[in-house]
Design a protein around this motif. Structure first.
Motif, mmCIF file in Angstrom:
data_model
loop_
_atom_site.group_PDB
_atom_site.id
_atom_site.type_symbol
_atom_site.label_atom_id
_atom_site.label_comp_id
_atom_site.label_asym_id
_atom_site.label_seq_id
_atom_site.Cartn_x
_atom_site.Cartn_y
_atom_site.Cartn_z
ATOM 1 N N ILE A 257 -29.450 12.503 4.969
ATOM 2 C CA ILE A 257 -29.055 12.932 3.821
ATOM 3 C C ILE A 257 -29.391 14.398 3.637
ATOM 4 O O ILE A 257 -28.557 15.312 3.102
ATOM 5 C CB ILE A 257 -30.062 12.304 2.745
ATOM 6 C CG1 ILE A 257 -29.783 10.828 3.008
ATOM 7 C CG2 ILE A 257 -29.985 12.673 1.593
ATOM 8 C CD1 ILE A 257 -30.702 9.899 2.367
ATOM 9 N N ILE B 191 -26.447 16.300 5.246
ATOM 10 C CA ILE B 191 -25.381 16.678 4.570
ATOM 11 C C ILE B 191 -25.567 17.450 3.558
ATOM 12 O O ILE B 191 -24.712 18.306 3.233
ATOM 13 C CB ILE B 191 -24.758 14.984 3.967
ATOM 14 C CG1 ILE B 191 -24.510 14.095 5.150
ATOM 15 C CG2 ILE B 191 -24.039 15.257 2.890
ATOM 16 C CD1 ILE B 191 -24.576 12.723 4.792
ATOM 17 N N ILE B 192 -26.628 17.505 2.723
ATOM 18 C CA ILE B 192 -26.882 18.373 1.586
ATOM 19 C C ILE B 192 -26.777 19.965 2.115
ATOM 20 O O ILE B 192 -26.286 20.586 1.583
ATOM 21 C CB ILE B 192 -28.123 18.025 0.815
ATOM 22 C CG1 ILE B 192 -28.112 16.573 0.113
ATOM 23 C CG2 ILE B 192 -28.741 19.248 -0.092
ATOM 24 C CD1 ILE B 192 -29.264 16.157 -0.452
ATOM 25 N N PHE C 106 -23.197 21.003 3.167
ATOM 26 C CA PHE C 106 -22.518 21.207 2.048
ATOM 27 C C PHE C 106 -22.863 22.557 1.579
ATOM 28 O O PHE C 106 -22.101 23.294 1.197
ATOM 29 C CB PHE C 106 -22.352 20.035 1.628
ATOM 30 C CG PHE C 106 -21.258 19.108 1.759
ATOM 31 C CD1 PHE C 106 -19.879 19.152 1.218
ATOM 32 C CD2 PHE C 106 -21.317 18.056 2.838
ATOM 33 C CE1 PHE C 106 -18.919 18.385 1.466
ATOM 34 C CE2 PHE C 106 -20.503 17.230 3.154
ATOM 35 C CZ PHE C 106 -18.978 17.259 2.704
ATOM 36 N N GLN C 107 -24.352 22.399 1.024
ATOM 37 C CA GLN C 107 -24.643 23.863 0.350
ATOM 38 C C GLN C 107 -24.350 25.071 1.152
ATOM 39 O O GLN C 107 -24.088 25.882 0.496
ATOM 40 C CB GLN C 107 -26.240 23.662 0.477
ATOM 41 C CG GLN C 107 -26.906 24.592 -0.599
ATOM 42 C CD GLN C 107 -26.518 24.108 -2.215
ATOM 43 O OE1 GLN C 107 -26.683 23.019 -2.239
ATOM 44 N NE2 GLN C 107 -26.258 25.160 -3.191
ATOM 45 N N VAL D 188 -19.907 24.993 2.019
ATOM 46 C CA VAL D 188 -18.908 24.536 1.277
ATOM 47 C C VAL D 188 -19.244 25.442 -0.201
ATOM 48 O O VAL D 188 -18.410 26.045 -0.673
ATOM 49 C CB VAL D 188 -18.964 23.139 0.858
ATOM 50 C CG1 VAL D 188 -17.557 22.894 -0.318
ATOM 51 C CG2 VAL D 188 -18.175 22.323 2.312
ATOM 52 N N ILE D 189 -20.516 25.158 -0.630
ATOM 53 C CA ILE D 189 -20.732 25.639 -1.897
ATOM 54 C C ILE D 189 -21.154 27.411 -1.707
ATOM 55 O O ILE D 189 -20.886 27.965 -2.671
ATOM 56 C CB ILE D 189 -21.750 24.940 -2.479
ATOM 57 C CG1 ILE D 189 -21.317 23.534 -2.676
ATOM 58 C CG2 ILE D 189 -22.470 25.693 -3.722
ATOM 59 C CD1 ILE D 189 -22.549 22.560 -3.437
ATOM 60 N N LYS E 167 -23.986 28.967 -1.429
ATOM 61 C CA LYS E 167 -24.954 29.436 -2.119
ATOM 62 C C LYS E 167 -26.008 29.132 -1.604
ATOM 63 O O LYS E 167 -26.292 27.928 -1.346
ATOM 64 C CB LYS E 167 -24.596 29.122 -3.617
ATOM 65 C CG LYS E 167 -23.952 30.337 -4.349
ATOM 66 C CD LYS E 167 -24.099 29.881 -6.087
ATOM 67 C CE LYS E 167 -22.683 30.055 -6.505
ATOM 68 N NZ LYS E 167 -22.163 29.282 -7.340
ATOM 69 N N LEU F 283 -29.905 27.391 -1.955
ATOM 70 C CA LEU F 283 -30.530 26.598 -2.947
ATOM 71 C C LEU F 283 -31.265 27.549 -3.931
ATOM 72 O O LEU F 283 -31.675 28.408 -3.620
ATOM 73 C CB LEU F 283 -31.554 25.537 -2.280
ATOM 74 C CG LEU F 283 -31.032 24.492 -1.410
ATOM 75 C CD1 LEU F 283 -31.910 23.769 -0.803
ATOM 76 C CD2 LEU F 283 -30.315 23.344 -2.557
#
Lengths: 259, 243
Positions: free
Chosen positions: A22, A25-26, A29-30, A33-34, A36, A38
């Protein structure tokens, strides 16, 4: 002491294995893909660590204190000697197993109240509904559903009736209720079926089912021992929909009394 | 000061959560079975651990799992790329399920049953392959479930059509599935959603419903977990029919 420590580390490892994909994955993607960072990396990391430690302590505590006792009780309660069944070849009378149904209902109710996943969903539901749905009311409704489901599930194992029929009837009830229930509650009610059965309920309930299926004459633990979890995830849907219908009905009655 | 009060509140809440279990176990043990409690020390220490664990979990929930789920939902909504959102949804469902300890236990048991019933060759290699296949099946089904669920929130389709269709599929498939797999298939729906998945997925759904215009978090935000407990039943029965 060493034994506990060892068990604790085992549990930590097991939970870690659960968390790792988990987190990967977070973070993946952070970053990819995103793209940015946290917002509060320190706080988030601390929070993940707290979750990890929390689940580890929780599972370890259950393993030390409750699971052995619960499993012992499940076998004791289903033992023919305790139930006063004279001869294992005698015809099965479902009424002899009263204590088993009661124990199943009580343990289903109590473990569901302590289920962390349900707690999480109940908090969110109360928060976004502006307290129209109370966390405690929801948890009570779900727990009652699990209690009824487990009691009925043990009855099914004792009588050896088909799992299929119960599930189909349950589905029909859910569909009919969906047509009449307030739209607000439907998603939440469906979700509450899935959250009831995770860390606490499954091991205890599985022990009860397998114990029962191996002591009742003519039952095969491998075939009849399963199905309790399915009952425990179906009946909360019915009770939560029922709770919403009741709340709406009471509210309407109160309003019509006022005017 | 405020922080301390909150922590104490959490601890009291955890004690209240545990109390019913202890009550049931003690009453049945002492009044019905009429046996003394074995290992009182273990019971006390274990209960302390449970309270501590619940408290930490609740603390971490609000520090990380809820905000992360929601901020990712917001970020994806702003980015506006449906493809990446759905890929994320699939990865989240698949990734959290494949490592789930409860699922590993259930699939191993299912392989034993299938071996005993001669659905597959009764040896270790065949059983391991069967268990792994089943695990991949369930994990893929949860991934698909989250994808469908997210798509539903994006489009605003009513939830109950999907659930009714799912129920119909389960009902229609059961008579054709091998008897040995049915109990496991039905139970697998319940075991897939772990304690970490649920808060994360719930926050994702609510976050999405919040950040998309015209969606209501309470009617549209829930339902992801419901899909995740329905599709494994269908996929596992299909797996049992093909294997």
């Amino acid at each position: 002491m060493i034994g506990w420590l060892h068990q604790f580390l085992d549990a930590l490892l097991e939970t870690g294995r659960d968390v790792l994909p988990i987190a990967a994955i977070i973070i993946g993607f952070q970053l990819l893909v995103i793209r940015k960072p946290l917002v509060h990396p320190g706080k988030t990391l601390l929070g993940f660590f707290n979750v990890l430690i929390g689940i580890t302590f929780f599972l370890d505590g259950l393993k030390i204190a409750l699971f052995p006792l619960g499993e012992l009780m499940a076998t004791q309660l289903t033992a023919p000697a305790f139930l006063n069944i004279p001869d294992s070849t005698a015809a099965i009378d479902w009424r002899n197993y009263g204590w088993v149904y009661l124990f199943g209902a009580c343990i289903g109710f109590a473990t569901t109240l302590a289920e962390p996943s349900l707690l999480a969903v109940a908090i969110k539901a109360e928060e976004i509904s502006g307290k129209a749905i109370s966390a405690w009311g929801l948890r009570l409704a779900v727990s009652l559903g699990v209690a009824f489901g487990i009691a009925l599930g043990t009855f099914r194992i004792v009588t050896g009736t088909e799992l299929y029929y119960y599930i189909v009837v349950g589905y029909i009830v859910v569909v009919v209720q969906t047509l009449f229930a307030p739209k607000l509650i439907i998603g939440l009610a469906y979700d509450s079926g899935g959250v009831t059965t995770s860390t606490v309920t499954v091991p205890l309930v599985t022990a009860l089912g397998l114990g029962l299926a191996s002591t009742v004459p003519g039952r095969n633990p491998l075939l009849d021992g399963f199905g309790l979890v399915a009952f425990a995830s179906l009946f909360p849907i019915i009770t939560v929909l029922g709770y919403a219908q009741l709340a709406e009905w009471l509210g309407r009655k109160r309003n019509s009394n006022h005017t | 000061m405020f922080r301390n009060n909150r922590l104490i509140g959490l601890i009291i809440g955890s004690c209240l959560d545990l109390a019913p279990i202890l009550g049931v176990v003690l009453i049945f043990q002492l009044a019905v079975i009429r046996q003394p409690i074995p290992n009182v020390a273990d019971l006390i220490i274990g209960s302390l651990f449970v309270v501590l664990g619940l408290t930490f979990f609740m603390l971490g929930l609000e520090q990380s799992l809820f905000p992360v789920g929601e901020s990712m939902a917001n970020a994806f909504a702003r980015k506006g790329s449906v493809f990446w959102l759905l890929l994320f949804a699939f990865c989240l469902g698949f990734g959290t399920t494949i490592a789930e300890p409860a699922l590993i236990a259930v699939t191993a048991k299912a392989a034993d049953i299938a071996g005993g019933a001669h659905l597959i060759t009764d040896n270790e290699a065949a059983k391991t392959a069967y268990a792994l296949g089943l695990r991949l099946t369930v994990a893929a089904s949860v991934g698909v479930a989250i994808v469908i669920g997210v798509l539903r929130i994006l489009m605003g389709w009513p939830l109950h059509y999907f659930i009714i269709a799912g129920y119909l599929a389960v009902t229609a498939m059961t008579p054709f599935a091998p008897a040995e797999i049915i109990g496991i298939a039905y139970d697998s729906g319940g075991v897939t959603t772990s304690t970490i998945t649920v808060p994360l997925v719930t926050a994702l759904g609510i976050g999405l419903a919040n950040s998309i215009k015209g969606r209501n978090p309470i009617t549209d935000g829930f339902g992801l977990i419901a899909f995740a407990s329905l599709t494994p039943m269908i996929f596992v029965m299909a797996f049992g029919m093909m294997a």
